[in-house]
Write an enzyme that holds these catalytic residues in place. Structure first.
Site, PDB file in Angstrom:
ATOM      1  CG  HIS A 169      23.899  -8.202  33.094  1.00  0.00           C
ATOM      2  ND1 HIS A 169      23.578  -6.901  33.386  1.00  0.00           N
ATOM      3  CD2 HIS A 169      23.391  -8.456  31.877  1.00  0.00           C
ATOM      4  CE1 HIS A 169      22.875  -6.407  32.387  1.00  0.00           C
ATOM      5  NE2 HIS A 169      22.757  -7.315  31.456  1.00  0.00           N
ATOM      6  CD  GLU A 273      26.340  -6.637  30.902  1.00  0.00           C
ATOM      7  OE1 GLU A 273      25.589  -5.683  30.589  1.00  0.00           O
ATOM      8  OE2 GLU A 273      26.260  -7.777  30.395  1.00  0.00           O
TER       9      GLU A 273
HETATM   10  O1  TA6 Z   1      23.883  -6.967  28.756  1.00  0.00           O
HETATM   11  C1  TA6 Z   1      23.162  -6.135  27.942  1.00  0.00           C
HETATM   12  C2  TA6 Z   1      21.828  -6.805  27.616  1.00  0.00           C
HETATM   13  O2  TA6 Z   1      22.029  -7.988  26.943  1.00  0.00           O
HETATM   14  C3  TA6 Z   1      20.933  -5.819  26.860  1.00  0.00           C
HETATM   15  O3  TA6 Z   1      20.736  -6.208  25.530  1.00  0.00           O
HETATM   16  C4  TA6 Z   1      19.638  -5.808  27.674  1.00  0.00           C
HETATM   17  O4  TA6 Z   1      18.735  -6.697  27.194  1.00  0.00           O
HETATM   18  C5  TA6 Z   1      20.139  -6.169  29.054  1.00  0.00           C
HETATM   19  O5  TA6 Z   1      21.139  -7.115  28.849  1.00  0.00           O
HETATM   20  C6  TA6 Z   1      19.113  -6.622  30.054  1.00  0.00           C
HETATM   21  O6  TA6 Z   1      18.638  -7.867  29.752  1.00  0.00           O
HETATM   22  P1  TA6 Z   1      17.435  -8.516  30.633  1.00  0.00           P
HETATM   23  O7  TA6 Z   1      17.201  -9.856  30.052  1.00  0.00           O
HETATM   24  O8  TA6 Z   1      17.924  -8.564  32.060  1.00  0.00           O
HETATM   25  O9  TA6 Z   1      16.264  -7.570  30.509  1.00  0.00           O
END
Ligand code: TA6
Length: 316
Positions: A169, A273
């Site tokens: 991520h 990601e």
């Molecule tokens: O990767 C994108 C995502 O899944 C978004 O939907 C957003 O929620 C982001 O990740 C961050 O997620 P987190 O659980 O770290 O707040």
């Protein structure tokens, strides 16, 4: 910035809130930092000491909260694609240094690396009843490239396979989101998280940003370029074993709603990601999956035509 003799290539030390971290230093001057908490890279600097990853000024370095920035590892579940907490639990666990990792299939040019390992606790087995060994190598290449290689093995003795989804991520640091373009995802299908994961096809041009985005591009090329015109910098993301790519920017409203994220910080970050989401990976006992991410930061001067995104994407 040449490496003085006192600069240790791999150093275990204390980070924020006394959490253990490893600092990697490459002789050419680039560096990276990895926290054992989450097995999470939180810094990657080029040979000028410039930070290339985004970490929020409001990030919380305190378990069980995930660190907002760097490269969180989403495993065994990406986002809400399953019954576990968002993005699974690997990013909320304390990893160990792997003192005896099995040899790597390929010879790596990198001499500066650290091997980490995560195994499920009894508590983890209650929420996700599968035995696994997750080995992560974080390496810095001679040119300052950052490489992450995950090896996940099903060590179940009960003969049962397990399936998971996965993402690196990555939070890239950018000068101004409205000046950024992403190349390599044109005309691809994506699942839109802002529209109930409905499937759409991307238009033909590079992706630019003027509002919230949360898309899972499926079956992408193995190389994606992120162009930051203002910084005259291009990030080249290469991936292996990770067919999908997620692009996320919370923009202003979501930014305000996140306690561990500054209201205006969405202007200076973009998540791209490398992921395996659309088709979960299934491993039978004894089987191992490998997912590799390689990040390069290419200094470029777009106006001089040095950087032709198509050339970057087509070159090896
Ligand atoms: O990767 C994108 C995502 O899944 C978004 O939907 C957003 O929620 C982001 O990740 C961050 O997620 P987190 O659980 O770290 O707040």
């Amino acid at each position: 910035m040449a490496m003085g003799s006192d600069m240790v290539p791999v150093e275990l030390c204390k980070g924020i809130n006394g959490l253990d971290k490893i600092v990697l230093r490459e002789s050419g001057g680039s560096s990276a930092e990895v926290y054992l908490y989450g097995g999470q890279v939180t810094s990657w600097k080029n040979d000028h000491g410039e930070e290339l990853l985004f970490v929020s000024s409001k990030a919380i370095f305190k378990p069980p909260k995930a660190i907002r920035g760097g490269i969180p590892i989403c495993f065994p579940q990406f986002a809400s694609h399953g019954g576990l907490e968002s993005h699974g639990f690997a990013r909320n666990r304390i990893w160990s240094i792997d003192s005896d990792p099995p040899s790597f299939p390929t010879v790596s040019s990198s001499k500066v690396f650290i091997d980490l390992i995560l195994k499920p606790t009894e508590e983890d087995m209650k929420i996700w009843p599968h035995s696994f060994e997750f080995r992560l190598r974080v390496a810095l290449g001679p040119g300052g490239d950052l490489m992450l290689t995950s090896r996940i093995r099903n060590t179940s003795a009960d003969g049962k396979p397990f399936s998971f989804t996965f993402a690196y991520h990555t939070y890239f640091s950018v000068s101004d989101i409205s000046e950024v373009r992403v190349e390599g995802l044109e005309t691809l299908d994506y699942l839109d998280n802002l529209q109930n994961k409905e499937r759409f096809t991307e238009q033909g041009d590079a992706i630019t940003f003027e509002s919230e985005i949360d898309k899972i591009y499926v079956s992408t090329p193995t190389k994606i370029a992120i162009l930051d015109h203002e910084k005259k910098r291009t990030f080249v993301l290469r991936k292996d074993g990770l067919p999908d790519a997620v692009v996320w920017n919370p923009w202003d409203k979501k930014a305000k709603a996140m306690a561990d994220f500054g209201d205006d910080e969405y202007k200076h970050m973009l998540c791209v990601e490398a992921a395996a989401v659309e088709k979960p990976i299934t491993l039978k006992p004894g089987e191992e999956w490998r997912g590799r991410l390689e990040l390069s930061a290419v200094p470029s001067s777009y106006c001089s035509g040095q950087l032709d995104p198509q050339k970057v994407l087509l070159s090896s």
